[in-house]
Scaffold this motif. Structure first.
Motif, PDB file in Angstrom:
ATOM      1  N   ALA A  71       0.821  -1.208   0.000  1.00 19.30           N
ATOM      2  CA  ALA A  71       0.000   0.000   0.000  1.00 19.30           C
ATOM      3  C   ALA A  71       0.854   1.256   0.000  1.00 19.30           C
ATOM      4  O   ALA A  71       0.729   2.107  -0.867  1.00 19.30           O
ATOM      5  N   LEU A  72       1.725   1.400   0.952  1.00 18.59           N
ATOM      6  CA  LEU A  72       2.600   2.566   1.006  1.00 18.59           C
ATOM      7  C   LEU A  72       3.962   2.151   1.501  1.00 18.59           C
ATOM      8  O   LEU A  72       4.080   1.405   2.455  1.00 18.59           O
ATOM      9  N   VAL A  73       4.998   2.610   0.859  1.00 19.99           N
ATOM     10  CA  VAL A  73       6.368   2.359   1.285  1.00 19.99           C
ATOM     11  C   VAL A  73       7.009   3.698   1.586  1.00 19.99           C
ATOM     12  O   VAL A  73       6.989   4.601   0.753  1.00 19.99           O
ATOM     13  N   LEU A  74       7.564   3.843   2.775  1.00 18.61           N
ATOM     14  CA  LEU A  74       8.201   5.097   3.144  1.00 18.61           C
ATOM     15  C   LEU A  74       9.640   5.105   2.691  1.00 18.61           C
ATOM     16  O   LEU A  74      10.421   4.233   3.044  1.00 18.61           O
ATOM     17  N   LYS A 110       9.835  12.725   4.411  1.00 16.23           N
ATOM     18  CA  LYS A 110       9.517  11.403   3.896  1.00 16.23           C
ATOM     19  C   LYS A 110       8.532  11.546   2.744  1.00 16.23           C
ATOM     20  O   LYS A 110       7.681  12.423   2.736  1.00 16.23           O
ATOM     21  N   THR A 111       8.639  10.651   1.773  1.00 16.19           N
ATOM     22  CA  THR A 111       7.736  10.647   0.637  1.00 16.19           C
ATOM     23  C   THR A 111       7.015   9.306   0.589  1.00 16.19           C
ATOM     24  O   THR A 111       7.647   8.262   0.624  1.00 16.19           O
ATOM     25  N   ASP A 112       5.689   9.348   0.526  1.00 20.17           N
ATOM     26  CA  ASP A 112       4.910   8.120   0.403  1.00 20.17           C
ATOM     27  C   ASP A 112       4.938   7.664  -1.046  1.00 20.17           C
ATOM     28  O   ASP A 112       4.603   8.425  -1.957  1.00 20.17           O
ATOM     29  N   VAL A 113       5.325   6.416  -1.246  1.00 18.47           N
ATOM     30  CA  VAL A 113       5.427   5.864  -2.594  1.00 18.47           C
ATOM     31  C   VAL A 113       4.584   4.595  -2.679  1.00 18.47           C
ATOM     32  O   VAL A 113       4.755   3.684  -1.881  1.00 18.47           O
ATOM     33  N   SER A 114       3.674   4.538  -3.628  1.00 14.22           N
ATOM     34  CA  SER A 114       2.863   3.344  -3.866  1.00 14.22           C
ATOM     35  C   SER A 114       3.575   2.448  -4.870  1.00 14.22           C
ATOM     36  O   SER A 114       4.115   2.924  -5.869  1.00 14.22           O
ATOM     37  N   GLY A 124       5.511   9.644  -6.812  1.00 21.68           N
ATOM     38  CA  GLY A 124       4.896   8.849  -5.749  1.00 21.68           C
ATOM     39  C   GLY A 124       4.430   7.477  -6.176  1.00 21.68           C
ATOM     40  O   GLY A 124       3.605   6.861  -5.498  1.00 21.68           O
TER      41      GLY A 124
END
Length: 213
Positions: A12-15, A26-30, A81
């Motif tokens: 779902a989300l990788v920091l 921090k950037t949320d990356v799917s 993202g």
């Protein structure tokens, strides 16, 4: 002919760390992995030979996990993202292996490094990106394929360029990923059918030339 397809975010989300090494934002990356199952065409021949599939060659931007988008003919960017689960060449290689397996028409298929078959399938990944035409996105996948025979009388069997375009249901990343899955399934089905036919033709011609019955 092609089964219904959906994209699948596998995480779902990788920091990921931002611009600074310590204490930065921090950037949320799917992370996405297109689903690309095919359905076999009854006209495809069933073969008793083995195939090895190499990883595609491509240019530097596509040889990464970034998802490419071309907003204009001379500009190539990436979606912010969002990332593929593997590099684009790795996604394509694995999807091709799975397509041959799903066909049920071949004795054995493996990725390069997992053994050497009777034939090798080598590809160049020319396009794997979203292209905007008149303000509308289209997912474009283009692959140059070469089928090579590994036996004593081996060499290049056939070469062909495959290309498909799919219009996403919207400009957002989720419909774009779904369109990538549809495009990959379509082009993989074309490559599987072509490879099976050309491999059988090469073996038949080789048997005729050697006087085998």
């Amino acid at each position: 002919m092609i089964a219904s397809l959906r994209f699948a975010p596998i995480a779902a989300l990788v920091l990921l760390a931002g611009c600074t090494a310590i204490g930065g934002p921090k950037t949320d990356v799917s992370i996405y992995s297109p689903q690309t199952r095919i359905q076999a065409d009854p006209d495809w021949p069933a073969v008793d030979w083995q195939l090895t599939v190499g990883a595609p060659d491509t240019h530097a931007l596509l040889d990464s996990q970034r998802i490419a988008v071309r907003p204009s003919p001379d500009r190539l960017q990436t979606y912010k993202g969002a990332r593929w689960a593997d590099t684009a060449p790795e996604l394509v290689q694995l999807a091709l292996v799975e397509a041959f397996e799903d066909s049920g028409r071949i004795e054995a298929v493996s990725r390069w490094g997992g053994g050497r078959g009777d034939f090798g399938l080598f590809t160049d990944l020319r396009s794997f990106e979203t292209v905007y035409v008149d303000g509308q996105p289209r997912v474009v996948v283009e692959i140059q394929a070469r089928l090579v025979k590994f036996r004593a009388d081996g060499g290049l069997v056939a070469a062909r360029r495959f290309r498909t375009e799919v219009a996403p249901a919207g400009a957002g990343i989720e419909p774009v990923v779904a369109a990538f899955g549809e495009a990959m399934a379509s082009i993989n089905a074309d490559i599987v059918g072509w490879s099976l036919v050309e491999g059988e033709r090469a073996l038949s011609e080789g048997a005729e030339g050697s006087g085998e019955k």
